[in-house]
Design a protein around this motif. Structure first.
Motif, short mmCIF file in Angstrom:
data_model
loop_
_atom_site.label_atom_id
_atom_site.label_comp_id
_atom_site.label_asym_id
_atom_site.label_seq_id
_atom_site.Cartn_x
_atom_site.Cartn_y
_atom_site.Cartn_z
N ALA A 1 -15.83 -1.40 -1.32
CA ALA A 1 -14.52 -1.96 -1.62
C ALA A 1 -14.64 -2.86 -2.85
O ALA A 1 -15.54 -3.69 -2.92
N PRO A 2 -13.78 -2.68 -3.85
CA PRO A 2 -13.90 -3.49 -5.07
C PRO A 2 -13.51 -4.94 -4.84
O PRO A 2 -12.65 -5.25 -4.01
N ASP A 3 -14.14 -5.81 -5.57
CA ASP A 3 -13.78 -7.23 -5.58
C ASP A 3 -12.73 -7.36 -6.69
O ASP A 3 -13.07 -7.45 -7.87
N PHE A 4 -11.45 -7.37 -6.30
CA PHE A 4 -10.39 -7.33 -7.29
C PHE A 4 -10.34 -8.58 -8.16
O PHE A 4 -9.97 -8.51 -9.32
N ARG A 5 -10.71 -9.71 -7.63
CA ARG A 5 -10.76 -10.93 -8.45
C ARG A 5 -11.79 -10.76 -9.56
O ARG A 5 -11.53 -11.04 -10.73
N ALA A 6 -12.98 -10.29 -9.22
CA ALA A 6 -14.03 -10.09 -10.22
C ALA A 6 -13.60 -9.03 -11.25
O ALA A 6 -13.85 -9.18 -12.44
N LEU A 7 -12.94 -7.97 -10.77
CA LEU A 7 -12.45 -6.94 -11.69
C LEU A 7 -11.43 -7.52 -12.67
O LEU A 7 -11.50 -7.26 -13.87
N PHE A 8 -10.48 -8.30 -12.16
CA PHE A 8 -9.46 -8.90 -13.02
C PHE A 8 -10.09 -9.87 -14.02
O PHE A 8 -9.82 -9.80 -15.22
N GLU A 9 -10.91 -10.76 -13.53
CA GLU A 9 -11.50 -11.77 -14.41
C GLU A 9 -12.41 -11.14 -15.46
O GLU A 9 -12.50 -11.64 -16.58
N GLY A 10 -13.05 -10.03 -15.14
CA GLY A 10 -13.94 -9.37 -16.08
C GLY A 10 -13.28 -8.32 -16.95
O GLY A 10 -13.93 -7.74 -17.81
N ALA A 11 -11.99 -8.08 -16.73
CA ALA A 11 -11.28 -7.07 -17.53
C ALA A 11 -11.34 -7.43 -19.01
O ALA A 11 -11.31 -8.60 -19.37
N PRO A 12 -11.41 -6.42 -19.88
CA PRO A 12 -11.51 -6.71 -21.31
C PRO A 12 -10.22 -7.22 -21.94
O PRO A 12 -10.24 -7.75 -23.04
N GLY A 13 -9.11 -7.11 -21.25
CA GLY A 13 -7.84 -7.57 -21.81
C GLY A 13 -7.63 -9.06 -21.64
O GLY A 13 -8.28 -9.72 -20.83
N LEU A 14 -6.69 -9.59 -22.42
CA LEU A 14 -6.35 -11.01 -22.38
C LEU A 14 -5.16 -11.19 -21.44
O LEU A 14 -4.01 -10.89 -21.81
N TYR A 15 -5.44 -11.63 -20.20
CA TYR A 15 -4.43 -11.74 -19.16
C TYR A 15 -4.39 -13.15 -18.59
O TYR A 15 -5.42 -13.76 -18.33
N LEU A 16 -3.15 -13.61 -18.36
CA LEU A 16 -2.90 -14.88 -17.71
C LEU A 16 -1.88 -14.59 -16.61
O LEU A 16 -0.91 -13.87 -16.86
N VAL A 17 -2.10 -15.09 -15.41
CA VAL A 17 -1.15 -14.89 -14.32
C VAL A 17 -0.46 -16.23 -14.07
O VAL A 17 -1.12 -17.25 -13.89
N LEU A 18 0.87 -16.18 -14.08
CA LEU A 18 1.68 -17.39 -13.92
C LEU A 18 2.50 -17.33 -12.64
O LEU A 18 2.93 -16.25 -12.23
N THR A 19 2.74 -18.48 -12.04
CA THR A 19 3.67 -18.58 -10.92
C THR A 19 5.08 -18.68 -11.52
O THR A 19 5.25 -18.95 -12.71
N PRO A 20 6.12 -18.49 -10.71
CA PRO A 20 7.48 -18.60 -11.25
C PRO A 20 7.81 -19.97 -11.87
O PRO A 20 8.68 -20.07 -12.72
N ASP A 21 7.09 -21.02 -11.46
CA ASP A 21 7.33 -22.34 -12.09
C ASP A 21 6.38 -22.56 -13.28
O ASP A 21 6.22 -23.68 -13.75
N LEU A 22 5.77 -21.47 -13.75
CA LEU A 22 4.95 -21.42 -14.97
C LEU A 22 3.66 -22.24 -14.88
O LEU A 22 3.21 -22.84 -15.85
N ARG A 23 3.05 -22.18 -13.70
CA ARG A 23 1.70 -22.73 -13.53
C ARG A 23 0.71 -21.58 -13.65
O ARG A 23 1.00 -20.46 -13.25
N ILE A 24 -0.46 -21.87 -14.16
CA ILE A 24 -1.49 -20.86 -14.36
C ILE A 24 -2.20 -20.60 -13.03
O ILE A 24 -2.84 -21.51 -12.48
N ALA A 25 -2.07 -19.37 -12.51
CA ALA A 25 -2.66 -19.01 -11.23
C ALA A 25 -4.00 -18.30 -11.39
O ALA A 25 -4.87 -18.40 -10.52
N SER A 26 -4.17 -17.57 -12.48
CA SER A 26 -5.40 -16.84 -12.72
C SER A 26 -5.48 -16.51 -14.20
O SER A 26 -4.47 -16.51 -14.90
#
Length: 160
Positions: free
Chosen positions: A13-38
């Protein structure tokens, strides 16, 4: 995931957090109140930030407009895009944006150009739980284009 910890077809089973954090793209995940979640490692590298210093903080607190640039419009433009995503529930691709980023130590700013896309992620009940903010650093392309324009203008001037 199966009871034995494997995923489909008996694969681990993949570790999706590790996959996301290690992805080559520049990604920021925000909550609806614009806090940085990941945030992806590539994003922290491109913006000269550290994950542990930005998680949970408000987006524009971490990435403000350059106070020395009176023409800065990134914060206003990005806020409008994010509000549109929250209001309509649809993806918003922005025009290329100039947004200077702070150099390590929080002092000077470095000029950068970005191509952003903001996409809502809905929860099980259909409400928007997160916004994925993806950017591509297009600084070198913008500089090359500016250099080409200046060169063409110089040639036209010399011929005149």
């Amino acid at each position: 995931m199966e009871a034995d910890g494997t995923g489909r077809a008996g694969l681990p089973a993949p570790d999706f957090r590790a996959l996301f954090e290690g992805a080559p793209g520049l990604y920021l995940v925000l909550t609806p109140d614009l806090r940085i979640a990941s945030v992806s490692d590539a994003y922290t590298e491109a913006t000269m930030t550290r994950r542990e210093e930005i998680l949970g903080r408000r987006l524009f607190e971490v990435f403000p407009d350059n106070p020395d640039d009176p023409e800065a419009t990134w914060e206003r433009n990005l806020r409008a895009s994010l509000e549109k995503v929250l209001a309509t529930g649809t993806l918003d691709a922005m025009a290329v944006q100039k947004h200077d980023i702070r150099t390590p130590g929080g002092g000077a700013f470095e000029e950068r150009w970005w191509s952003p896309v903001n996409k809502p992620l809905r929860g099980p009940g259909g409400e928007i739980e997160f916004i994925i903010h993806r950017v591509e650093d297009v600084t070198e392309f913008v500089r090359l284009m500016a250099g080409s324009t200046e060169k063409m203008e110089a040639e036209i001037f010399l011929r005149a």
